[in-house]
Design a protein around this motif. Structure first.
Motif: not given
Ligand SMILES: Cc1ncc(COP(=O)(O)O)c(C=O)c1O
Length: 382
Positions: A67-69, A72, A91-92, A94-95, A137, A163, A165-166, A187, A189, A192, A199
């Motif tokens: 996963n992305g977390t 990171l 941010t989310f 996770a960051t 981010v 980051d 992720a987006h 990410s 996920h 996404k 993942g």
């Protein structure tokens, strides 16, 4: 407020829905993996996906993760950092959790009130000796001030990472996101636009970072007889890689559809008083994975929370991303780094932001209906 029945949705329209392959597309890939009896630990599908992403993102190295977390967290560990990390609270979770879990302290800088990315001028002002990294981010796919942050990192001899992720398939100055800074983290996920269900990946052009990460996602193992790193299990399985390979094949039409939906939202909502769109950095091209608006209560006539609730009544599910901002999480309420953070623009945007439904299988007519609802909620606000 009363709506005509025809204006309401009979079923909930969610803020996002996964892009999924059919079982017919999936089963040949899974069948082969089962036949090989290799379902994880860097199998054929995993390696194909890494190769496909290297090519698609124009980057030398890709490390797939569970996963992305995890990506990171292990990237921060691979960089061997100490002390503080300049980052954003918009941010989310996770960051910031990844920074703290890696034994580091976030040093929050405010965001640009229009594009929501880390304010590079403030980062420069706050940068001091114990800062060992800058973590930007690329929020809602909008790239950070890559030149300014890169120059800052270079001047102080510290890595700059993103980051992202987006930001899958977003671009900055004709270059695809993935090869900027010292490394970037994605990410994959299910929410996404490119997904392996769960993942993520770290992308880098730096071979040293790549080799360290490769070990850290595999328990720190270097070889049969050597475990030099304190690693975790961050691997991506063959089943997840199969979803990724099929998702990569479909990315073109998905991006096209999201662009059309986003264009419709923008066109139909641009005349509504009190709605503000995220500003894109000049030279950037976003993937339209998120459709955000800021609700300016004085002009709109309602607060963001009131609009969120009014839409929910009509079965339109929106999300307050990112509220609360990280310096206001309960878990950090006794932490000095959160208590001392003064982030007026982060607080303002977090109070006003709302993510509207957008995903590739959403009908254009539903977007038009949602825009109609928002317009009529605004008209009747007072
Ligand atoms: C900005 C940001 N960073 C990191 C993550 C974590 O990614 P994952 O869910 O793959 O662990 C997310 C998840 O949505 C995110 O939005």
């Amino acid at each position: 407020m009363r709506m005509k029945t025809k204006d309401c949705f009979a079923q909930e329209v969610f803020v996002t829905r996964p892009n999924l392959p059919s079982i017919g597309e999936l089963s040949p890939l899974i069948r082969k993996a089962l036949k090989r009896r290799q379902v994880t630990n860097f199998g054929e599908l995993h390696n194909q996906l890494e190769e496909g992403l290297r090519e698609a993102l124009g980057v030398k190295h890709v490390v797939l993760c569970c996963n992305g977390t995890m990506g990171l967290f292990l990237l921060l560990r691979a960089l061997g950092l100490k002390g503080r990390v300049i980052t954003t609270a918009f941010t989310f979770p996770a960051t910031v959790h990844a920074v703290v879990m890696a034994g580091l302290e976030p040093l929050f800088c405010d965001i640009d009130p229009d594009d929501y990315t880390l304010d590079a001028d403030e980062a420069e002002k706050k940068l001091r000796k114990d800062v060992s990294c800058i973590l930007g981010v690329n929020v809602f796919g909008n790239p950070c001030d890559i030149e300014a942050l890169g120059a800052l990192g270079k001047k102080h001899g510290i890595p700059v990472i993103y980051d992202s992720a987006h930001a899958f398939f977003c671009r900055y100055k004709d270059k695809i996101i993935g090869g900027f800074g010292d490394a970037e983290v994605f990410s994959f996920h299910a929410t996404k636009l490119f997904s392996t269900i769960e993942g993520g990946a770290v992308t880098t052009n730096n071979r040293e970072i790549y080799l360290r990460l490769k070990e850290l996602i595999n328990f720190g193992i270097h070889s049969e007889d050597s475990v030099p790193g304190i690693g975790l299990n961050g691997k991506l399985s063959e089943i997840h890689a199969a979803f990724g390979l099929l998702s990569l094949d479909r990315i073109g039409p998905v991006l096209k559809k999201l662009q059309a939906l986003s264009g419709c939202y923008r066109q139909m909502l641009s005349c509504v008083p009190g709605l503000k769109f995220q500003k894109s950095r000049p030279g950037s091209k976003v993937n339209n994975q998120y459709m955000t608006v800021e609700v300016l209560p004085e002009e709109f006539g309602l607060t963001r929370d009131q609009l969120h609730a009014a839409l929910k009544k009509q079965n339109v599910i929106t999300r307050k991303y990112f509220y609360p901002p990280a310096h206001r999480y309960e878990c950090y309420s006794s932490s000095g780094f959160a208590r001392s953070a003064e982030l007026p623009d982060t607080d303002k945007v977090a109070e006003r932001i709302l993510c509207l439904p957008i995903y590739a299988t959403l009908d254009m007519k539903d977007v038009k209906k949602i825009c109609g609802l928002i317009r009529s909620i605004q008209k009747n606000a007072r």
